[in-house]
Design a protein around this motif. Structure first.
Motif, PDB file in Angstrom:
ATOM      1  N   ASP A 220     -15.645 -15.931  -7.167  1.00 61.43           N
ATOM      2  CA  ASP A 220     -15.002 -14.704  -7.290  1.00 61.43           C
ATOM      3  C   ASP A 220     -15.393 -13.580  -5.783  1.00 61.43           C
ATOM      4  OD1 ASP A 220     -13.349 -15.883  -8.736  1.00 61.43           O
ATOM      5  OD2 ASP A 220     -14.893 -14.312 -10.714  1.00 61.43           O
ATOM      6  N   ARG A 221     -16.876 -14.043  -5.511  1.00 58.01           N
ATOM      7  CA  ARG A 221     -17.083 -12.890  -4.183  1.00 58.01           C
ATOM      8  C   ARG A 221     -17.408 -12.946  -2.963  1.00 58.01           C
ATOM      9  NH1 ARG A 221     -23.427 -11.080  -4.149  1.00 58.01           N
ATOM     10  NH2 ARG A 221     -23.384  -8.848  -2.822  1.00 58.01           N
ATOM     11  N   LEU A 222     -17.414 -14.118  -2.729  1.00 59.89           N
ATOM     12  CA  LEU A 222     -16.734 -14.623  -1.259  1.00 59.89           C
ATOM     13  C   LEU A 222     -15.491 -15.142  -1.152  1.00 59.89           C
ATOM     14  CD1 LEU A 222     -19.501 -18.042  -1.267  1.00 59.89           C
ATOM     15  CD2 LEU A 222     -18.880 -15.741   0.185  1.00 59.89           C
ATOM     16  N   ALA A 223     -14.529 -15.083  -2.547  1.00 67.68           N
ATOM     17  CA  ALA A 223     -12.984 -14.684  -2.138  1.00 67.68           C
ATOM     18  C   ALA A 223     -12.597 -13.159  -1.341  1.00 67.68           C
ATOM     19  CB  ALA A 223     -11.605 -15.504  -3.190  1.00 67.68           C
ATOM     20  N   ALA A 224     -12.799 -12.549  -2.378  1.00 69.25           N
ATOM     21  CA  ALA A 224     -13.000 -11.399  -2.371  1.00 69.25           C
ATOM     22  C   ALA A 224     -13.539 -10.472  -0.554  1.00 69.25           C
ATOM     23  CB  ALA A 224     -13.791 -10.176  -3.151  1.00 69.25           C
ATOM     24  N   GLU A 225     -14.379 -10.920   0.158  1.00 77.44           N
ATOM     25  CA  GLU A 225     -15.029 -10.888   0.957  1.00 77.44           C
ATOM     26  C   GLU A 225     -14.214 -12.129   1.796  1.00 77.44           C
ATOM     27  OE1 GLU A 225     -17.566  -9.614   3.624  1.00 77.44           O
ATOM     28  OE2 GLU A 225     -18.054  -9.495   1.373  1.00 77.44           O
ATOM     29  N   LEU A 226     -13.314 -13.010   1.871  1.00 75.12           N
ATOM     30  CA  LEU A 226     -12.349 -13.565   2.999  1.00 75.12           C
ATOM     31  C   LEU A 226     -11.021 -12.975   2.837  1.00 75.12           C
ATOM     32  CD1 LEU A 226     -14.939 -15.533   3.422  1.00 75.12           C
ATOM     33  CD2 LEU A 226     -13.431 -16.823   3.093  1.00 75.12           C
ATOM     34  N   TRP A 227     -11.283 -12.721   1.566  1.00 73.51           N
ATOM     35  CA  TRP A 227      -9.801 -12.149   1.331  1.00 73.51           C
ATOM     36  C   TRP A 227      -9.047 -11.306   1.387  1.00 73.51           C
ATOM     37  CZ3 TRP A 227     -10.361 -17.393  -0.007  1.00 73.51           C
ATOM     38  CH2 TRP A 227     -10.630 -18.715   0.639  1.00 73.51           C
ATOM     39  N   ASP A 228     -10.070  -9.544   2.234  1.00 70.19           N
ATOM     40  CA  ASP A 228      -9.781  -8.306   1.667  1.00 70.19           C
ATOM     41  C   ASP A 228      -9.859  -8.537   0.233  1.00 70.19           C
ATOM     42  OD1 ASP A 228     -10.047  -6.024   2.701  1.00 70.19           O
ATOM     43  OD2 ASP A 228      -8.317  -5.587   3.629  1.00 70.19           O
TER      44      ASP A 228
ATOM     45  N   LEU B 157     -12.167 -21.769  -0.742  1.00 68.56           N
ATOM     46  CA  LEU B 157     -12.920 -21.056  -0.173  1.00 68.56           C
ATOM     47  C   LEU B 157     -14.024 -23.024   0.275  1.00 68.56           C
ATOM     48  CD1 LEU B 157     -15.024 -19.897   0.332  1.00 68.56           C
ATOM     49  CD2 LEU B 157     -16.089 -19.404  -2.202  1.00 68.56           C
ATOM     50  N   GLN B 158     -13.565 -24.230  -0.907  1.00 66.63           N
ATOM     51  CA  GLN B 158     -13.910 -25.071  -0.437  1.00 66.63           C
ATOM     52  C   GLN B 158     -14.190 -25.506   0.681  1.00 66.63           C
ATOM     53  OE1 GLN B 158     -13.402 -27.963  -3.291  1.00 66.63           O
ATOM     54  NE2 GLN B 158     -15.281 -29.073  -3.488  1.00 66.63           N
ATOM     55  N   ALA B 159     -12.714 -26.280   1.414  1.00 70.45           N
ATOM     56  CA  ALA B 159     -12.209 -26.390   2.632  1.00 70.45           C
ATOM     57  C   ALA B 159     -13.020 -25.439   3.825  1.00 70.45           C
ATOM     58  CB  ALA B 159     -10.985 -26.399   2.543  1.00 70.45           C
ATOM     59  N   HIS B 160     -13.309 -24.522   3.485  1.00 70.00           N
ATOM     60  CA  HIS B 160     -14.097 -24.113   4.362  1.00 70.00           C
ATOM     61  C   HIS B 160     -15.423 -23.635   4.466  1.00 70.00           C
ATOM     62  CE1 HIS B 160     -10.750 -21.032   5.924  1.00 70.00           C
ATOM     63  NE2 HIS B 160     -11.039 -20.243   4.975  1.00 70.00           N
ATOM     64  N   VAL B 161     -15.783 -24.058   3.457  1.00 69.62           N
ATOM     65  CA  VAL B 161     -17.381 -24.099   3.475  1.00 69.62           C
ATOM     66  C   VAL B 161     -17.446 -25.396   3.834  1.00 69.62           C
ATOM     67  CG1 VAL B 161     -19.503 -24.941   2.050  1.00 69.62           C
ATOM     68  CG2 VAL B 161     -18.080 -23.407   1.348  1.00 69.62           C
TER      69      VAL B 161
ATOM     70  N   THR C  63     -21.159 -22.201  -9.887  1.00 70.88           N
ATOM     71  CA  THR C  63     -20.889 -21.510  -9.848  1.00 70.88           C
ATOM     72  C   THR C  63     -20.756 -20.612  -8.185  1.00 70.88           C
ATOM     73  OG1 THR C  63     -22.530 -19.710 -10.291  1.00 70.88           O
ATOM     74  CG2 THR C  63     -21.292 -20.691 -12.474  1.00 70.88           C
ATOM     75  N   GLY C  64     -21.059 -21.406  -7.524  1.00 69.09           N
ATOM     76  CA  GLY C  64     -21.283 -21.056  -6.300  1.00 69.09           C
ATOM     77  C   GLY C  64     -21.649 -21.597  -5.022  1.00 69.09           C
ATOM     78  N   TYR C  65     -22.090 -20.590  -4.409  1.00 73.53           N
ATOM     79  CA  TYR C  65     -22.842 -21.271  -2.975  1.00 73.53           C
ATOM     80  C   TYR C  65     -24.238 -20.783  -2.521  1.00 73.53           C
ATOM     81  CZ  TYR C  65     -17.891 -23.498  -2.390  1.00 73.53           C
ATOM     82  OH  TYR C  65     -16.580 -24.522  -2.815  1.00 73.53           O
ATOM     83  N   THR C  66     -24.709 -21.191  -1.846  1.00 67.63           N
ATOM     84  CA  THR C  66     -26.065 -20.428  -1.416  1.00 67.63           C
ATOM     85  C   THR C  66     -26.415 -20.868   0.046  1.00 67.63           C
ATOM     86  OG1 THR C  66     -28.593 -19.500  -1.385  1.00 67.63           O
ATOM     87  CG2 THR C  66     -27.544 -21.486  -2.278  1.00 67.63           C
ATOM     88  N   LEU C  67     -26.703 -20.059   0.751  1.00 67.52           N
ATOM     89  CA  LEU C  67     -27.838 -20.867   2.547  1.00 67.52           C
ATOM     90  C   LEU C  67     -29.500 -20.458   1.943  1.00 67.52           C
ATOM     91  CD1 LEU C  67     -27.255 -21.464   5.360  1.00 67.52           C
ATOM     92  CD2 LEU C  67     -27.591 -18.783   6.180  1.00 67.52           C
ATOM     93  N   ASN C  68     -29.520 -21.008   2.471  1.00 67.36           N
ATOM     94  CA  ASN C  68     -31.191 -21.485   2.691  1.00 67.36           C
ATOM     95  C   ASN C  68     -31.689 -22.069   4.251  1.00 67.36           C
ATOM     96  OD1 ASN C  68     -33.742 -22.401   2.427  1.00 67.36           O
ATOM     97  ND2 ASN C  68     -33.416 -24.010   1.652  1.00 67.36           N
TER      98      ASN C  68
END
Length: 321
Positions: free
Chosen positions: A74-82, A93-97, A119-124
């Protein structure tokens, strides 16, 4: 080194793809860059990778800004789709990742840049670095050195500001994650600029600072510290009338935009200029003070030596009784 002006008319360094002076190039590692257009520098391949779409860039910027933090869908979707994600946001979102994973350079050692969690994604980041880390460190060290060694402070602050290639997170400032980070970085940048020009004034480079401070007061008309520094630079250049005019310009802008008078620091600077306060003179640099100390010590030693030689000459030439 090629230098261009940013949208704020302030100098920013443009790096060539295989720039050797960068920490990432020197160590052959990966550097994520947010101080300008969002890119990934692959030190091993000597290339810059720029995600082709605005959503890809916003996604990468969000991951780097929140590295090590779990970002839910939800947080990433709000970021990408304003704030207005589509009904199939999770799949999109899965396709963009997936596309972003393919763009990133091979990390080696089995390291995975982006992890998918329930529940989401994380960058290491792993051993990778960011230009934000380099900028923050140099800025912090430069501001810490300001009082004791202004020349060194100016050098560090200048090198920190050279890392900027344009506005922070350029083109990615529509979502709340990127917007908040961009505002934070902008504030550190302005604070670094203030410290840089203070260091220049302490090193008696007031003439060099006037033009840049004039631009900064125009670009940031409600930031009183730039007016303060400009007034000092003009006064030390023998341009007292212009320094007083800067105060009036600041006052008009503050009253017109905010309905308030200048703050106590700027009013105190005005009073000091009107009174020709000795405190407005440039303070001697620490290196100069150290040299003066050595010279005074040497003068004392020479005085003692002269006294000893005079005593010996008197003893030799004194008539025998």
């Amino acid at each position: 080194m090629s230098v261009v002006a940013t949208s704020h008319h302030e100098p920013a360094l443009i790096a060539a793809p295989a720039r050797t002076g960068r920490a990432a190039s020197a160590s052959g590692c990966v550097e994520f860059r947010l101080l300008g257009p969002v890119t990934v520098h692959d030190g091993a391949g000597g290339r810059d990778i720029t995600p082709p779409g605005s959503k890809q860039r916003a996604l990468l910027a969000s991951f780097v800004t929140q590295a090590g933090v779990l970002l839910d869908v939800d947080r990433l979707a709000a970021e990408l789709w304003d704030g207005a994600p589509p009904a199939n946001a999770a799949n999109a979102l899965q396709a963009h990742v997936a596309r972003l994973r393919r763009l990133l350079p091979a990390a080696g050692g089995g390291h995975e840049w982006i992890r998918t969690l329930p529940t989401g994604y994380t960058l290491n980041l792993g051993n990778a670095r960011t230009d934000v880390q380099h900028f923050a460190r140099r800025s912090r060290e430069g501001r810490a050195a300001l009082a004791a060694n202004p020349a060194r402070a100016a050098e560090l602050l200048h090198s920190a500001l050279e890392l900027w290639r344009g506005p922070a997170l350029q083109g990615c400032r529509t979502g709340p994650i990127c917007e908040a980070e961009a505002e934070r970085l902008d504030e550190i940048r302005l604070t670094s600029l203030e410290a840089l020009h203070e260091a220049n004034l302490r090193c008696e480079r007031h003439g060099e600072s006037i033009g840049e401070l004039e631009r900064l007061t125009a670009d940031h008309p409600l930031r009183e510290r730039f007016y303060d520094l400009l007034m000092v630079a003009l006064y030390r250049s023998g341009r007292q009338t212009e320094a007083l005019g800067v105060y009036e310009r600041a006052r008009r802008r503050l009253v017109g935009a905010l309905g308030i008078e200048p703050g106590p620091a700027l009013r105190a600077r005005l009073d000091a200029i009107l009174a020709h306060s000795p405190g407005l003179s440039a303070a001697p640099a620490p290196a100069l003070l150290e040299e003066l100390g050595r010279l005074r010590h040497r003068v004392t030693e020479l005085g003692l030596a002269q006294h000893e030689l005079t005593h010996r000459v008197d003893a030799v030439t004194a008539p025998e009784s």
